[in-house]
Design an enzyme around this catalytic site. Structure first.
Site, PDB file in Angstrom:
ATOM      1  N   GLY A   1      -9.697   9.952  -3.355  1.00 51.51           N
ATOM      2  CA  GLY A   1      -9.831  11.435  -3.021  1.00 51.51           C
ATOM      3  C   GLY A   1     -11.168  12.180  -3.581  1.00 51.51           C
ATOM      4  O   GLY A   1     -11.683  12.812  -3.009  1.00 51.51           O
TER       5      GLY A   1
ATOM      6  N   GLU B   1     -13.911  10.495  -4.369  1.00 52.09           N
ATOM      7  CA  GLU B   1     -14.864   9.886  -3.582  1.00 52.09           C
ATOM      8  C   GLU B   1     -15.118  10.542  -2.267  1.00 52.09           C
ATOM      9  O   GLU B   1     -16.064  10.764  -1.801  1.00 52.09           O
ATOM     10  CB  GLU B   1     -14.645   8.200  -3.114  1.00 52.09           C
ATOM     11  CG  GLU B   1     -14.722   7.384  -4.495  1.00 52.09           C
ATOM     12  CD  GLU B   1     -13.319   7.377  -5.246  1.00 52.09           C
ATOM     13  OE1 GLU B   1     -12.499   8.381  -5.145  1.00 52.09           O
ATOM     14  OE2 GLU B   1     -13.371   6.540  -6.290  1.00 52.09           O
ATOM     15  N   ARG B   2     -13.871  10.877  -1.687  1.00 49.27           N
ATOM     16  CA  ARG B   2     -13.850  11.654  -0.399  1.00 49.27           C
ATOM     17  C   ARG B   2     -14.578  12.909  -0.405  1.00 49.27           C
ATOM     18  O   ARG B   2     -15.264  13.467   0.357  1.00 49.27           O
ATOM     19  CB  ARG B   2     -12.422  11.904   0.117  1.00 49.27           C
ATOM     20  CG  ARG B   2     -12.413  12.230   1.592  1.00 49.27           C
ATOM     21  CD  ARG B   2     -11.046  11.917   2.045  1.00 49.27           C
ATOM     22  NE  ARG B   2     -10.465  10.662   1.971  1.00 49.27           N
ATOM     23  CZ  ARG B   2      -9.113   9.871   1.550  1.00 49.27           C
ATOM     24  NH1 ARG B   2      -8.141  10.790   1.403  1.00 49.27           N
ATOM     25  NH2 ARG B   2      -9.082   8.903   1.569  1.00 49.27           N
TER      26      ARG B   2
ATOM     27  N   ASP C   1      -0.311   5.142   0.759  1.00 53.42           N
ATOM     28  CA  ASP C   1      -0.318   6.266   1.855  1.00 53.42           C
ATOM     29  C   ASP C   1      -0.539   5.429   3.419  1.00 53.42           C
ATOM     30  O   ASP C   1      -1.312   4.698   3.301  1.00 53.42           O
ATOM     31  CB  ASP C   1      -1.592   6.937   1.426  1.00 53.42           C
ATOM     32  CG  ASP C   1      -1.608   7.651   0.347  1.00 53.42           C
ATOM     33  OD1 ASP C   1      -0.746   8.447   0.176  1.00 53.42           O
ATOM     34  OD2 ASP C   1      -2.543   7.465  -0.544  1.00 53.42           O
TER      35      ASP C   1
ATOM     36  N   ASP D   1       0.941  -0.982   0.079  1.00 53.21           N
ATOM     37  CA  ASP D   1      -0.032   0.089  -0.122  1.00 53.21           C
ATOM     38  C   ASP D   1       0.829   1.216  -0.259  1.00 53.21           C
ATOM     39  O   ASP D   1       2.088   1.103   0.084  1.00 53.21           O
ATOM     40  CB  ASP D   1      -0.765  -0.033   1.327  1.00 53.21           C
ATOM     41  CG  ASP D   1      -1.569   1.314   1.506  1.00 53.21           C
ATOM     42  OD1 ASP D   1      -2.083   1.603   0.495  1.00 53.21           O
ATOM     43  OD2 ASP D   1      -1.564   1.623   2.653  1.00 53.21           O
TER      44      ASP D   1
HETATM   45  C1  XBP Z   1      -5.268   6.193   0.831  1.00 55.53           C
HETATM   46  C2  XBP Z   1      -6.390   7.169   0.251  1.00 55.53           C
HETATM   47  C3  XBP Z   1      -5.985   8.236  -0.748  1.00 55.53           C
HETATM   48  C4  XBP Z   1      -5.482   9.196  -0.415  1.00 55.53           C
HETATM   49  C5  XBP Z   1      -5.911  10.260  -1.674  1.00 55.53           C
HETATM   50  O1  XBP Z   1      -5.634   4.905   0.884  1.00 55.53           O
HETATM   51  O2  XBP Z   1      -7.655   6.895   0.392  1.00 55.53           O
HETATM   52  O3  XBP Z   1      -7.336   8.444  -1.354  1.00 55.53           O
HETATM   53  O4  XBP Z   1      -5.952   9.858   0.671  1.00 55.53           O
HETATM   54  O5  XBP Z   1      -5.320  10.030  -2.695  1.00 55.53           O
HETATM   55  P1  XBP Z   1      -4.253   3.811   0.470  1.00 55.53           P
HETATM   56  P2  XBP Z   1      -6.194  10.506  -3.940  1.00 55.53           P
HETATM   57  O6  XBP Z   1      -3.506   4.120   1.780  1.00 55.53           O
HETATM   58  O7  XBP Z   1      -4.969   2.792   0.384  1.00 55.53           O
HETATM   59  O8  XBP Z   1      -3.652   4.266  -0.680  1.00 55.53           O
HETATM   60  O9  XBP Z   1      -6.689  11.869  -3.896  1.00 55.53           O
HETATM   61  O10 XBP Z   1      -5.038  10.419  -5.092  1.00 55.53           O
HETATM   62  O11 XBP Z   1      -7.487   9.545  -4.389  1.00 55.53           O
HETATM   63 MG    MG Z   2      -2.959   3.298   3.268  1.00 50.97          MG
END
Ligand code: XBP
Ligand code: MG
Length: 244
Positions: A52, A54-55, A10, A8
Site C-alpha cells: 500500500g 509503495e502504491r 488479498d 497469499d
Molecule cells: C496485495 C497487495 C496489498 C494490498 C494492500 O498483495 O498488494 O498491498 O493491496 O495492503 P498480496 P497494504 O495479495 O500479495 O497480499 O496497504 O497493507 O500494503
Molecule cells: Mg493476492
C-alpha cells in the site's frame, strides 16, 4: 512429502481489493484533504505495485497535481488506511473464498503446517483470520514490511520457508495474481493459482494448478486448463504430487 500450505491473503483468501483496500485508501485520502479518488479501473492498474505505501508513492510520483508527500506522511496516511480496512474486515463485510476455511481446517487436522506469505500489513491479516476464526490454525505469518523486497520478489516466501524450517518442495503455495505466482515460483514452490476479480486476465504460466477457486463438495470449482470439476482437499493435493 507435503508438510505445509502457504497462503497469499488479498484475492486468495478473500476478495479484499475492490471494496476493501481501495475504499480504505479513498477514505484516507478524503480525510487528509487530498484530491485523490481511485476508481475501480485505476485501482486495477495500481495493483501491479504491491504494498500500500509503495502504491501511494508510485501514484504520487506520476500525479503532477497532487501534493508532494514525504515517507513519514505516506506512512501516516497508510496507517489511517489500515484502520479503515481492518474496521471493514471486522464488520464482517467480506467472506473467505470458497473452499478456503474447509481446506485450512482439514490441513490442520491432517497435521500439515499453515502459513501466510503476503505483502499486506500484519494487522490486516490478523483481522481477516481473526474474523474467520482461523488465526489459531496458522503457525507462521509473513506479512508487510517483514522483508524489504515485496512480491514479485521471492523474499517473503523464503522467509516463511525458513521459519517453517522446510524445503520448497515440502510446501504448496496458494496465490491469485501474477506477481504472487512469480514470487512463489522464484522461491521454488509449487503454486495453486485461483485468479480473483482483478487478476483474471493475468498470465499464470508455471502454475502447478489453475483453478476458479478451491471448491466446496456441493459446489466444485473448475480446473481452468481442463474444464474439469475439482474440490481441493489434502488428498487431491497429495494425489497430484504423486502423479507428477
Ligand atoms: C496485495 C497487495 C496489498 C494490498 C494492500 O498483495 O498488494 O498491498 O493491496 O495492503 P498480496 P497494504 O495479495 O500479495 O497480499 O496497504 O497493507 O500494503
Ligand atoms: Mg493476492
Amino acid at each position: 512429502m507435503l508438510r505445509a500450505l502457504v497462503f497469499d491473503v488479498d484475492g486468495t483468501l478473500a476478495e479484499t481489493e475492490r471494496d476493501g483496500h481501495r475504499m480504505a485508501f479513498n477514505r484516507a485520502f478524503a480525510e487528509a484533504g487530498l484530491p485523490i479518488v481511485w476508481d475501480e479501473a485505476t485501482y486495477g492498474e495500481l495493483l501491479r505495485v504491491t504494498g500500500g505505501k509503495e502504491r501511494i508513492r508510485h501514484f504520487l510520483d506520476r500525479c503532477p497535481d497532487c501534493p508532494a508527500l514525504d515517507e513519514a506522511a505516506i506512512a501516516a496516511l497508510h496507517r489511517k488506511k489500515t484502520e479503515h480496512y481492518t474496521a471493514w474486515v471486522r464488520s464482517g463485510a467480506v467472506q473467505l473464498r470458497p473452499g478456503v476455511a474447509r481446506l485450512v481446517r482439514e490441513a490442520e487436522a491432517e497435521g500439515l503446517r499453515l502459513a501466510v506469505a503476503t505483502t499486506t500489513t500484519p494487522d490486516n491479516v490478523e483481522a481477516l483470520l481473526g474474523r474467520a476464526g482461523l488465526r489459531g490454525s496458522f503457525h507462521v505469518i509473513g506479512a508487510g514490511d517483514i522483508v524489504p523486497a515485496k512480491k514479485p520478489a521471492p523474499d517473503v516466501y523464503l522467509w516463511v520457508l525458513e521459519r517453517l524450517d522446510l524445503a520448497p518442495d515440502e510446501a504448496i503455495a496458494f496465490e491469485d495474481s501474477e506477481n504472487g505466482l512469480r514470487a512463489a515460483l522464484a522461491a521454488g514452490l509449487r503454486t495453486v493459482v485461483t485468479p480473483s476479480f482483478y487478476t483474471r486476465g493475468e498470465v499464470f504460466d508455471g502454475a502447478w494448478a489453475l483453478l476458479s477457486d478451491l471448491g466446496e463438495p456441493e459446489r466444485p470449482a473448475t480446473d481452468l486448463r481442463t474444464g474439469r470439476p475439482v474440490v481441493v482437499d489434502v488428498n487431491w493435493l497429495r494425489a497430484r504430487l504423486e502423479g507428477e
